[in-house]
Each structure stands twice: as structure tokens, then as C-alpha cells.
Design an enzyme around this catalytic site. Structure first.
Site, mmCIF file in Angstrom:
data_model
loop_
_atom_site.group_PDB
_atom_site.id
_atom_site.type_symbol
_atom_site.label_atom_id
_atom_site.label_comp_id
_atom_site.label_asym_id
_atom_site.label_seq_id
_atom_site.Cartn_x
_atom_site.Cartn_y
_atom_site.Cartn_z
ATOM 1 N N ASP A 1 0.845 -1.379 -0.096
ATOM 2 C CA ASP A 1 -0.106 0.302 0.197
ATOM 3 C C ASP A 1 0.828 1.367 0.005
ATOM 4 O OD1 ASP A 1 -1.206 -2.257 1.023
ATOM 5 O OD2 ASP A 1 -3.249 -1.080 1.733
ATOM 6 N N HIS B 1 -1.099 4.086 -0.449
ATOM 7 C CA HIS B 1 -2.075 5.472 -0.184
ATOM 8 C C HIS B 1 -2.389 6.813 -0.271
ATOM 9 C CE1 HIS B 1 -5.343 2.590 1.909
ATOM 10 N NE2 HIS B 1 -4.207 1.863 2.175
ATOM 11 N N ASP C 1 -4.089 -0.565 -3.309
ATOM 12 C CA ASP C 1 -4.198 0.566 -2.290
ATOM 13 C C ASP C 1 -3.459 1.841 -2.886
ATOM 14 O OD1 ASP C 1 -6.774 -0.700 -1.481
ATOM 15 O OD2 ASP C 1 -5.645 -1.226 0.167
ATOM 16 N N ASP D 1 -6.303 6.873 -1.559
ATOM 17 C CA ASP D 1 -7.088 7.203 -0.110
ATOM 18 C C ASP D 1 -6.496 7.798 0.659
ATOM 19 O OD1 ASP D 1 -9.761 7.685 -1.009
ATOM 20 O OD2 ASP D 1 -9.893 5.642 -0.670
ATOM 21 N N ARG D 2 -6.577 8.200 1.674
ATOM 22 C CA ARG D 2 -6.246 8.365 3.261
ATOM 23 C C ARG D 2 -5.003 9.726 2.933
ATOM 24 N NH1 ARG D 2 -8.233 6.429 7.089
ATOM 25 N NH2 ARG D 2 -9.160 4.231 6.850
ATOM 26 N N ASN E 1 -8.343 -2.613 -2.457
ATOM 27 C CA ASN E 1 -9.759 -2.587 -2.013
ATOM 28 C C ASN E 1 -10.602 -1.088 -1.510
ATOM 29 O OD1 ASN E 1 -8.093 -2.153 0.525
ATOM 30 N ND2 ASN E 1 -10.287 -1.519 1.796
ATOM 31 N N HIS E 2 -9.421 -0.217 -2.157
ATOM 32 C CA HIS E 2 -9.681 0.867 -2.105
ATOM 33 C C HIS E 2 -9.998 1.890 -3.502
ATOM 34 C CE1 HIS E 2 -9.252 2.880 1.679
ATOM 35 N NE2 HIS E 2 -9.131 1.895 2.136
ATOM 36 N N HIS F 1 -3.737 -8.559 -3.338
ATOM 37 C CA HIS F 1 -3.557 -7.071 -2.012
ATOM 38 C C HIS F 1 -3.988 -7.917 -1.050
ATOM 39 C CE1 HIS F 1 -4.235 -3.280 -0.214
ATOM 40 N NE2 HIS F 1 -5.688 -3.308 -0.473
ATOM 41 N N ARG G 1 -12.291 -7.018 9.548
ATOM 42 C CA ARG G 1 -13.059 -5.820 9.074
ATOM 43 C C ARG G 1 -14.284 -5.568 8.246
ATOM 44 N NH1 ARG G 1 -8.356 -3.912 6.607
ATOM 45 N NH2 ARG G 1 -6.444 -5.026 6.762
ATOM 46 N N HIS H 1 -2.132 -4.672 2.481
ATOM 47 C CA HIS H 1 -3.536 -4.293 3.440
ATOM 48 C C HIS H 1 -3.670 -4.033 4.325
ATOM 49 C CE1 HIS H 1 -7.956 -4.586 3.098
ATOM 50 N NE2 HIS H 1 -8.255 -5.958 4.317
#
Length: 479
Positions: free
Chosen positions: A224, A226, A253, A256-257, A285-286, A334, A382, A409
């Protein structure tokens, strides 16, 4: 009234101290110990605090379990509804979130301004979702943006594509990274050209790309990122820019964030367009509409570009491959493995991946599941997919003739973790995740021929003063 346990109170306070330091996993450990020794309402407070720490760790399923346990004993415990609602919202389950916050609102007789504000936000999110459905057209994603209609201003000083996409060379990619480093934007015209071309490339690939690492070539796998663009630059500084002698695989990923998600994903896409064999990408997943609405990428793209470019990103995300196999030995995906035994690579090749990530099934498992220490399959921490044990990993790898599973992840303090007798590796490449987790980042180098993992760790670097989730429309307040 049952008196509080002094020992439990002390453990709870230690948990609170760790929480304030953003040591959320350590806080969870203290809250767990406190709950085991606590009495009556004191125990419920410990569970509520633990649920909050789980939310911070993105363990939304565990936060919901804690809240449910509280409510079994005390159906009037307002914070339990609050925690549960927050967890559902951060999973993108707006209707479930609204139910929980409405229950909290009833208990507070509509007098809690914070709960009222959250209900208002959720109502707006549901309205936007339903409105988008009402105007959705099946062929909308296939309608290209006509770049001839996009005018490049005379003062633009960034990378250009004057004639065709073949102008995207390694030198062009380096110029783009420097342009982004100076906090400048790639012009919309060239962003669209890159997105259209990378979409063509990704769409032509298999669900599980089968890649043979040439003998003695060093192949780098990153986890990730991110939206942490300046840490991405540091990876290239440490390990070298992508090239025929230094290919990379980034394992989902990308966005995001972090608040430079556009810069991260466009840099990776530019290298992919430059030479598809030096930059390999899998979906996380993002890379999905639901997550992007909550965690900042939607707001960022619409701030830096517009709605049409955002929709083009979503189309391209649906084209990303789901996994790679490297030299028929290593699978890179991922999230992880599956809710059922007997899944084969050949079956995965038949999945329809050109869509939004579903809530269940093999595709969801690949992007959402996590390993755990216990054998067997267990509910996901999750709230989506499963957690799988070492025995599940061994069986899948053996049945598919593989030796190793590499997944991402999950944030890891050291940037990576090896488990399942050395056959499952988690790699995470976003150091000091969200500017608060204090973790290292890491990447893996595999040398063709031997395919043994070599781990490189690195620390976070300084970045401009823009906080994580700066474009997330206040959804970050639920964290």
C-alpha cells in the site's frame, strides 16, 4: 452498584495513554486486559474504548462485535450505537450506519449536536448514492472524454504530450515526478490521455497476470502507498526508478487517506504507459467508488480536476488485474485467500473483474481478506470477507503449485510480517501511515531464478503541510 476494579481502572488508563500516543494495537491489549478484570459498567466502558481503537486500526468488524457485546448487557449504552454506526459508515454501509445513529439520537432525545451532524452527513451520502443510481446509464463508462475539447493554457509549464502517447518516456516520467514534487498539477488534457491509454493496457491483461521473472533480474514488490507521494519518491530514490532492469509491482491501495493520491496513481500510470513491462499494478480494496467517497480520493480528484476525470478513474480501476503469479512460485494479491477451499488460478481467470468490488465471493476475498495465526477460517476483523489461517494458506498454495503468498492490505510496524511458516508475507509501503502510526515502510526484492524475498525497510520522509484525508469531506471525523 458493583464497585469498579482498581486493577481494571489502571489498565484502562494505560490503554488511554497508548491511544493518545496513536499506539492503537497496544491500547487494544490494555483494554482487553482491563475488560477481563472489570466489573459491571466498567467492563462496558473498556469494550467501548477497545471498539474505538479497533476503528482506528480499521478493524471495523471487531468494533461491531464489541458494540454488540455491550448492547447485550445494556441496550441504553449510547456510545455502543455510536461506535457501531461509525464502523458501518467507514465500511460504506450508510443504511446500517443511519440505523445505529438514529438509535443513539433517540436515546439522547435529539439533543446531541454531534450525533445530529453525523445523521445529516449520512443522509447526504445516501441521497448522493440514490441520485447517482437514478441518472446512471449503462454505457456511461464507455463514453470517452474528447481531448480535442481540452485547451492547454499558455502558462502551463509541466510535461506535455504534443502528438501521441509514445512521448511518455522515462525522461517524461521523471519530469512529471519533479513537477508533482513542486506541488504542481499535470494538465487535465495529459491526465486524460494517460488514463485512456493505461485503461487500454490494463483491460487487455489477465485477471491473474502470469509473469516470469528473468534469471538474476531484481523484481520489486511494494505494498500500500495510500496517497503518500513523497514516500513513493523515496522508494524510487532508495531502489531506483522503474526500468527494464528494475521492474516494480505495486500491490493495490494506491489512493485514499494520503492527500497526494492523484500524484501517486498518475506517477504509477505514467510508468505503466511508458513501458508496461517495468510497472505492474494490482487492484486493492481502495480502488473502488465506495472507499474513494469515504477516504478522500473522490474529493481530491474533483478538486484537482472534475467529475468526468473522476469517472474515468473509476473505469480504469475496474480494469486493474486482481493478482500476479511470479515465475509460477509466488502469488501476489492485495488481500488474501478465499472463503472456500478448492479455488484454482484457472477459475480466477474466469471471473468478471470489470466491475465494482462485490461484497462477497472470490473477488471480494482477494481484495479484503486477512491472515491470522489460528488455523481455519474465521469472521473478518474488518466486517467484509474472512480471516484465514496458516492451514488454509498451505492448502491453497500446495494445490496451485505455489510456494509463497505475498499480500498487503494491513499496516505493519516493521513494514512487513512473515507468517504461516514463512509462506505468507504482508508488505506495506506507507511509512508513518496517516501521519500517526509511526510504522516503517518496506518493499520486497525477488531475484529471478531463486525467488527468495529480500526485505528493504525505510522511514517516512517530510512532506508539505497538508494533513491526511484533506479532501474527505469530514468523513475523517468518524475516525
Amino acid at each position: 452498584m458493583i464497585p469498579n476494579s482498581p486493577e481494571a481502572e489502571k489498565l484502562k488508563e494505560l490503554g488511554n495513554e497508548q491511544f493518545k500516543l496513536s499506539n492503537f494495537q497496544r491500547a487494544i491489549e490494555f483494554y482487553t486486559a482491563a475488560a477481563e478484570k472489570a466489573n459491571g459498567n466498567q467492563r462496558l466502558v473498556c469494550l467501548s474504548n477497545r471498539a474505538f481503537a479497533h476503528i482506528k486500526m480499521e478493524n471495523y468488524g471487531l468494533a461491531i462485535i464489541d458494540a454488540d457485546e455491550i448492547l447485550k448487557e445494556d441496550s441504553g449504552f449510547i456510545k455502543a450505537y455510536y461506535r457501531k454506526g461509525s464502523a458501518y459508515l467507514l465500511l460504506g454501509k450508510f443504511d446500517d450506519a443511519r440505523k445505529e445513529f438514529k438509535r443513539a439520537d433517540t436515546l439522547t432525545q435529539g439533543k446531541d449536536a454531534d450525533i445530529q451532524a453525523k445523521l445529516k452527513q449520512i443522509k447526504q451520502a445516501i441521497y448522493e448514492r440514490e441520485f447517482a443510481k437514478s441518472i446512471e446509464r449503462p454505457d456511461e463508462a464507455s463514453e470517452p472524454i474528447d481531448i480535442k475539447d481540452i485547451f492547454v493554457e499558455q502558462g502551463y509549464d509541466g510535461p506535455r504530450i504534443d502528438n501521441d502517447i509514445s512521448e511518455v518516456t522515462p525522461e517524461w516520467c521523471e519530469k512529471l515526478m519533479n513537477h508533482y514534487k513542486d506541488q504542481k498539477k499535470l494538465h487535465k488534457k495529459y491526465a486524460v490521455m494517460l488514463l485512456q491509454k493505461v485503461g487500454e493496457i490494463l483491460k487487455s491483461q489477465q485477471n491473474v497476470v502470469e509473469y516470469d521473472v528473468p534469471k538474476d533480474l531484481e523484481f520489486t514488490v511494494c505494498g500500500d502507498t495510500h496517497g503518500q507521494f513523497f514516500d513513493l519518491l523515496n522508494i524510487f530514490k532508495i531502489n531506483g526508478n522503474p526500468s527494464v532492469n528494475r521492474p516494480y509491482l505495486f500491490n493495490g491501495d494506491f489512493v485514499d487517506r494520503g492527500s497526494w493520491s492523484v500524484e501517486v496513481i498518475m506517477t504509477l500510470f505514467a510508468w505503466k504507459v511508458c513501458n508496461p513491462e517495468i510497472m505492474h499494478l494490482t487492484r486493492g480494496n481502495h480502488e473502488s467508488r465506495n472507499m474513494n467517497k469515504l477516504y478522500g480520493f473522490e474529493g481530491e480528484v474533483k478538486h484537482k480536476y472534475d467529475d468526468k476525470v473522476y469517472e474515468l478513474f473509476q473505469t480504469v480501476f475496474n480494469y486493474l488485474p486482481l493478482a500476479y503469479t511470479l515465475s509460477k512460485q509466488v502469488m501476489v494479491v492485495h488481500g488474501g485467500l478465499f472463503s472456500n477451499d478448492g479455488v484454482t488460478i484457472s477459475e480466477l481467470q474466469k471471473l468478471n473483474r470489470f466491475r465494482e468490488i462485490p461484497e462477497g465471493g472470490p473477488m471480494a476475498d482477494m481484495l479484503w481478506s486477512d491472515p491470522i495465526k489460528q488455523n481455519g477460517r474465521h469472521p473478518s476483523k474488518r466486517g467484509i470477507s474472512i480471516s484465514f489461517g496458516p492451514d488454509v494458506a498451505h492448502k491453497f498454495l500446495n494445490e496451485n503449485g505455489l510456494s509463497l503468498l505475498v499480500r498487503s492490505h494491513e499496516m505493519k510496524d516493521q513494514g512487513y510480517e512473515v507468517e504461516a511458516d514463512g509462506r505468507v508475507i504482508t508488505i506495506f509501503s506507507a511509512p508513518n501511515y496517516c501521519d500517526q502510526m509511526k510504522n516503517k515502510g518496506a518493499f520486497i526484492i525477488f531475484r529471478g531464478g531463486e525467488m527468495k524475498p529480500k526485505f528493504i525497510q525505510f522511514d517516512a520522509v517530510e512532506h508539505p503541510k497538508l494533513p491526511p484525508m484533506a479532501y474527505a469531506r469530514n468523513y475523517g471525523m468518524f475516525m
